[in-house]
Design a protein around this motif. Sequence first.
Motif, PDB file in Angstrom:
ATOM      1  N   ASP A   1      13.381  23.426  16.359  1.00 28.17           N
ATOM      2  CA  ASP A   1      14.043  23.148  17.627  1.00 28.17           C
ATOM      3  C   ASP A   1      15.183  24.143  17.792  1.00 28.17           C
ATOM      4  O   ASP A   1      16.129  24.148  17.010  1.00 28.17           O
ATOM      5  CB  ASP A   1      14.582  21.720  17.641  1.00 28.17           C
ATOM      6  CG  ASP A   1      15.423  21.427  18.871  1.00 28.17           C
ATOM      7  OD1 ASP A   1      15.023  21.848  19.971  1.00 28.17           O
ATOM      8  OD2 ASP A   1      16.469  20.784  18.719  1.00 28.17           O
ATOM      9  N   THR A   2      15.071  25.000  18.809  1.00 25.78           N
ATOM     10  CA  THR A   2      16.136  25.954  19.104  1.00 25.78           C
ATOM     11  C   THR A   2      17.010  25.375  20.193  1.00 25.78           C
ATOM     12  O   THR A   2      16.559  25.194  21.320  1.00 25.78           O
ATOM     13  CB  THR A   2      15.554  27.309  19.540  1.00 25.78           C
ATOM     14  OG1 THR A   2      14.756  27.822  18.481  1.00 25.78           O
ATOM     15  CG2 THR A   2      16.656  28.293  19.857  1.00 25.78           C
ATOM     16  N   GLY A   3      18.233  25.057  19.840  1.00 21.96           N
ATOM     17  CA  GLY A   3      19.169  24.475  20.801  1.00 21.96           C
ATOM     18  C   GLY A   3      20.228  25.479  21.199  1.00 21.96           C
ATOM     19  O   GLY A   3      20.202  26.636  20.792  1.00 21.96           O
ATOM     20  N   GLY A   4      21.173  25.030  21.984  1.00 17.80           N
ATOM     21  CA  GLY A   4      22.229  25.899  22.474  1.00 17.80           C
ATOM     22  C   GLY A   4      23.199  26.342  21.405  1.00 17.80           C
ATOM     23  O   GLY A   4      23.754  27.427  21.461  1.00 17.80           O
ATOM     24  N   THR A   5      23.421  25.508  20.384  1.00 17.50           N
ATOM     25  CA  THR A   5      24.379  25.829  19.331  1.00 17.50           C
ATOM     26  C   THR A   5      23.708  26.046  17.982  1.00 17.50           C
ATOM     27  O   THR A   5      24.042  26.974  17.258  1.00 17.50           O
ATOM     28  CB  THR A   5      25.416  24.687  19.175  1.00 17.50           C
ATOM     29  OG1 THR A   5      26.038  24.470  20.441  1.00 17.50           O
ATOM     30  CG2 THR A   5      26.465  25.026  18.139  1.00 17.50           C
ATOM     31  N   MET A   6      22.756  25.183  17.648  1.00 16.39           N
ATOM     32  CA  MET A   6      22.091  25.252  16.348  1.00 16.39           C
ATOM     33  C   MET A   6      20.570  25.298  16.522  1.00 16.39           C
ATOM     34  O   MET A   6      20.029  24.759  17.481  1.00 16.39           O
ATOM     35  CB  MET A   6      22.452  24.034  15.487  1.00 16.39           C
ATOM     36  CG  MET A   6      23.936  23.837  15.234  1.00 16.39           C
ATOM     37  SD  MET A   6      24.752  25.219  14.410  1.00 16.39           S
ATOM     38  CE  MET A   6      24.054  25.109  12.780  1.00 16.39           C
TER      39      MET A   6
ATOM     40  N   THR B   1      21.110  32.050  18.121  1.00 17.23           N
ATOM     41  CA  THR B   1      21.515  33.357  18.647  1.00 17.23           C
ATOM     42  C   THR B   1      21.034  33.448  20.091  1.00 17.23           C
ATOM     43  O   THR B   1      19.904  33.849  20.357  1.00 17.23           O
ATOM     44  CB  THR B   1      20.909  34.493  17.802  1.00 17.23           C
ATOM     45  OG1 THR B   1      19.500  34.267  17.656  1.00 17.23           O
ATOM     46  CG2 THR B   1      21.545  34.545  16.425  1.00 17.23           C
ATOM     47  N   PRO B   2      21.890  33.044  21.053  1.00 16.22           N
ATOM     48  CA  PRO B   2      21.475  32.972  22.452  1.00 16.22           C
ATOM     49  C   PRO B   2      20.985  34.297  23.034  1.00 16.22           C
ATOM     50  O   PRO B   2      20.159  34.306  23.934  1.00 16.22           O
ATOM     51  CB  PRO B   2      22.733  32.510  23.188  1.00 16.22           C
ATOM     52  CG  PRO B   2      23.621  31.933  22.154  1.00 16.22           C
ATOM     53  CD  PRO B   2      23.265  32.602  20.866  1.00 16.22           C
ATOM     54  N   HIS B   3      21.468  35.425  22.505  1.00 19.78           N
ATOM     55  CA  HIS B   3      21.030  36.723  23.017  1.00 19.78           C
ATOM     56  C   HIS B   3      19.582  37.028  22.644  1.00 19.78           C
ATOM     57  O   HIS B   3      18.931  37.843  23.284  1.00 19.78           O
ATOM     58  CB  HIS B   3      21.948  37.843  22.516  1.00 19.78           C
ATOM     59  CG  HIS B   3      21.881  38.054  21.042  1.00 19.78           C
ATOM     60  ND1 HIS B   3      22.538  37.232  20.151  1.00 19.78           N
ATOM     61  CD2 HIS B   3      21.224  38.970  20.300  1.00 19.78           C
ATOM     62  CE1 HIS B   3      22.288  37.644  18.921  1.00 19.78           C
ATOM     63  NE2 HIS B   3      21.496  38.695  18.981  1.00 19.78           N
ATOM     64  N   ASP B   4      19.065  36.377  21.570  1.00 17.89           N
ATOM     65  CA  ASP B   4      17.685  36.593  21.127  1.00 17.89           C
ATOM     66  C   ASP B   4      17.292  35.418  20.221  1.00 17.89           C
ATOM     67  O   ASP B   4      17.613  35.407  19.043  1.00 17.89           O
ATOM     68  CB  ASP B   4      17.567  37.918  20.372  1.00 17.89           C
ATOM     69  CG  ASP B   4      16.135  38.262  19.981  1.00 17.89           C
ATOM     70  OD1 ASP B   4      15.236  37.396  20.132  1.00 17.89           O
ATOM     71  OD2 ASP B   4      15.911  39.394  19.522  1.00 17.89           O
ATOM     72  N   TYR B   5      16.590  34.456  20.798  1.00 17.90           N
ATOM     73  CA  TYR B   5      16.234  33.245  20.042  1.00 17.90           C
ATOM     74  C   TYR B   5      15.329  33.533  18.853  1.00 17.90           C
ATOM     75  O   TYR B   5      15.280  32.761  17.898  1.00 17.90           O
ATOM     76  CB  TYR B   5      15.578  32.208  20.945  1.00 17.90           C
ATOM     77  CG  TYR B   5      16.529  31.603  21.947  1.00 17.90           C
ATOM     78  CD1 TYR B   5      17.702  30.991  21.542  1.00 17.90           C
ATOM     79  CD2 TYR B   5      16.245  31.641  23.304  1.00 17.90           C
ATOM     80  CE1 TYR B   5      18.579  30.443  22.464  1.00 17.90           C
ATOM     81  CE2 TYR B   5      17.114  31.085  24.228  1.00 17.90           C
ATOM     82  CZ  TYR B   5      18.277  30.493  23.807  1.00 17.90           C
ATOM     83  OH  TYR B   5      19.133  29.948  24.714  1.00 17.90           O
TER      84      TYR B   5
END
Length: 79
Positions: free
Chosen positions: A31-36, A55-59
């Motif tokens: 699960d890729t979330g906004g923080t973790m 890493t919001p710039h590259d999930y």
Amino acid sequence: MGAQIPDDPEPGGVAVFQRNGTNDFEAVDIDTGGTMTDALISDGESRHSFKVDTTPHDYTVSFLACLTEAAKALQYPDV
């Protein structure tokens, strides 16, 4: 030698990986979330959870980092 990715993953977004030459398997849910970014790995008997910074710039960076942490902890030679 790492795990082999199956041709037909399990339904519900969970992939099952099988170690080469064995009947051992791992089910992987990420699960890729906004923080973790969280991973839950199960071999059918036990569950292991892992958490890395997203890493919001590259999930894909956090996705791979989560798999790498799990592989190290579960003694896979690579991802």
